[in-house]
Enzyme design. Structure first.
Site, PDB file in Angstrom:
ATOM      1  N   PRO A   2       0.833  -1.208   0.000  1.00 16.46           N
ATOM      2  CG  PRO A   2      -0.793  -1.591   1.614  1.00 16.46           C
ATOM      3  CD  PRO A   2       0.525  -2.100   1.134  1.00 16.46           C
ATOM      4  CD  GLU A   3       4.111   2.566  -2.444  1.00 12.61           C
ATOM      5  OE1 GLU A   3       4.433   3.517  -1.707  1.00 12.61           O
ATOM      6  OE2 GLU A   3       4.883   1.627  -2.693  1.00 12.61           O
ATOM      7  CG  HIS A  90      -3.047 -14.014   7.631  1.00 11.98           C
ATOM      8  ND1 HIS A  90      -1.903 -14.609   8.104  1.00 11.98           N
ATOM      9  CD2 HIS A  90      -3.437 -14.751   6.558  1.00 11.98           C
ATOM     10  CE1 HIS A  90      -1.594 -15.648   7.352  1.00 11.98           C
ATOM     11  NE2 HIS A  90      -2.509 -15.754   6.407  1.00 11.98           N
ATOM     12  NE  ARG A 109       3.726 -10.591   0.875  1.00 16.14           N
ATOM     13  CZ  ARG A 109       4.292 -10.209  -0.260  1.00 16.14           C
ATOM     14  NH1 ARG A 109       5.328  -9.387  -0.239  1.00 16.14           N
ATOM     15  NH2 ARG A 109       3.846 -10.644  -1.419  1.00 16.14           N
ATOM     16  NE  ARG A 151      20.781  13.234  -4.483  1.00 15.39           N
ATOM     17  CZ  ARG A 151      19.739  13.228  -3.639  1.00 15.39           C
ATOM     18  NH1 ARG A 151      19.415  14.326  -2.981  1.00 15.39           N
ATOM     19  NH2 ARG A 151      19.034  12.127  -3.451  1.00 15.39           N
TER      20      ARG A 151
END
Length: 270
Positions: A2-3, A90, A109, A151
């Site tokens: 999930p972002e 879970h 997980r 950079r």
């Protein structure tokens, strides 16, 4: 994983049911997540009102009179509101509300986190060095341009650095770079301010659109209401290696940057 859009979607789904509610009980079935759940979590939460719910980067935070509950969804976590008392395999944590609803943390997980913060959020080690939120005004092309000078790292890696800006995950970095016409392998220090202006706008637009669509479901993400996100149906490049570019009909190519899949159009992105 999930972002930011998925976490924001979760927040918007559960916040109306949590703010102003009192926590009447906490059940921890599995304490061994990314970091162990504190032994005193139930004592900190039980009997106290949830004053506010908000997000910082990909962390969900719940303000109580004595501190903050922090939840991170990790690789496969989700939060759902339910009235069902029988947990699944879970379902590791239940936060029982005075409304009769249960906020249930599910994480196959176990790479997520459920922690207690008793000091200022901004001073905690997880937040002290984070960059600005991408949808707020303090994230702009000037910041990207100034921080990028000198950079010698790919621009995609640069915008995914949480110290530069938070929440631009792999999927959304691919999409924003395509929208801005910038090749992901371009060196960050060589991108002009004008091009960073386009990229800043693209990041905001991609994230806003993803939030409006409920996030992206690539494996098992669901929002707080148990429904999947639909932004996957509008992805222009991510997951479309070898397909035709939606702009020029050229073939989309894929490279690995820092071990992450990067899909782009060699014609449209330079």
């Amino acid at each position: 994983m999930p972002e930011l859009p998925e976490v924001e979607t979760t927040l918007r789904g559960i916040e109306p049911h949590l703010a102003g509610r009192k926590i009447v009980g906490v059940v921890v079935r599995q304490a061994q997540l990314r970091w162990p759940i504190p032994d005193d979590l139930s004592a900190q939460l039980a009997g106290r009102e949830i004053l506010a719910c908000f997000r910082r980067a990909k962390y969900l935070l719940f303000a109580l009179p004595n501190g903050h509950l922090l939840i991170h969804l990790g690789m496969s976590g989700s939060l759902r509101l339910t009235s069902e008392s029988d947990p699944g395999r879970h379902d590791h944590v239940d936060i029982v509300l005075d409304s009769g609803k249960i906020l249930r943390y599910h994480d196959p997980r176990r790479f997520g986190a459920v922690l207690w913060l008793d000091g200022p959020v901004s001073e905690h080690r997880l937040f002290a060095h984070l960059g600005p939120e991408p949808l707020l005004e303090d994230f702009d092309e000037r910041r990207l341009f100034v921080l990028s000078r000198g950079r010698k790292t790919p621009v995609k890696t640069f915008i995914m650095d949480n110290q530069v800006v938070v929440g631009v995950g792999n999927i959304y970095a691919n999409e924003a770079l395509f929208m801005a016409g910038i090749k992901p392998l371009a060196m960050a220090g060589g991108v002009s301010r004008q091009r960073y202006a386009r990229l800043t706008l693209a990041i905001k637009q991609v994230l806003e659109k993803a939030i409006a669509e409920g996030g992206t479901t690539l494996k098992d993400f669901v929002g707080g209401d148990g429904k999947p996100g639909y932004f996957q149906q509008q992805l222009n490049v991510y997951g479309r290696t070898g397909e035709a570019c939606v702009k020029c009909d050229g073939v989309l190519k894929e490279v690995k940057i820092a071990g992450r899949s990067s899909v782009f159009c060699a014609r449209c992105q330079r």
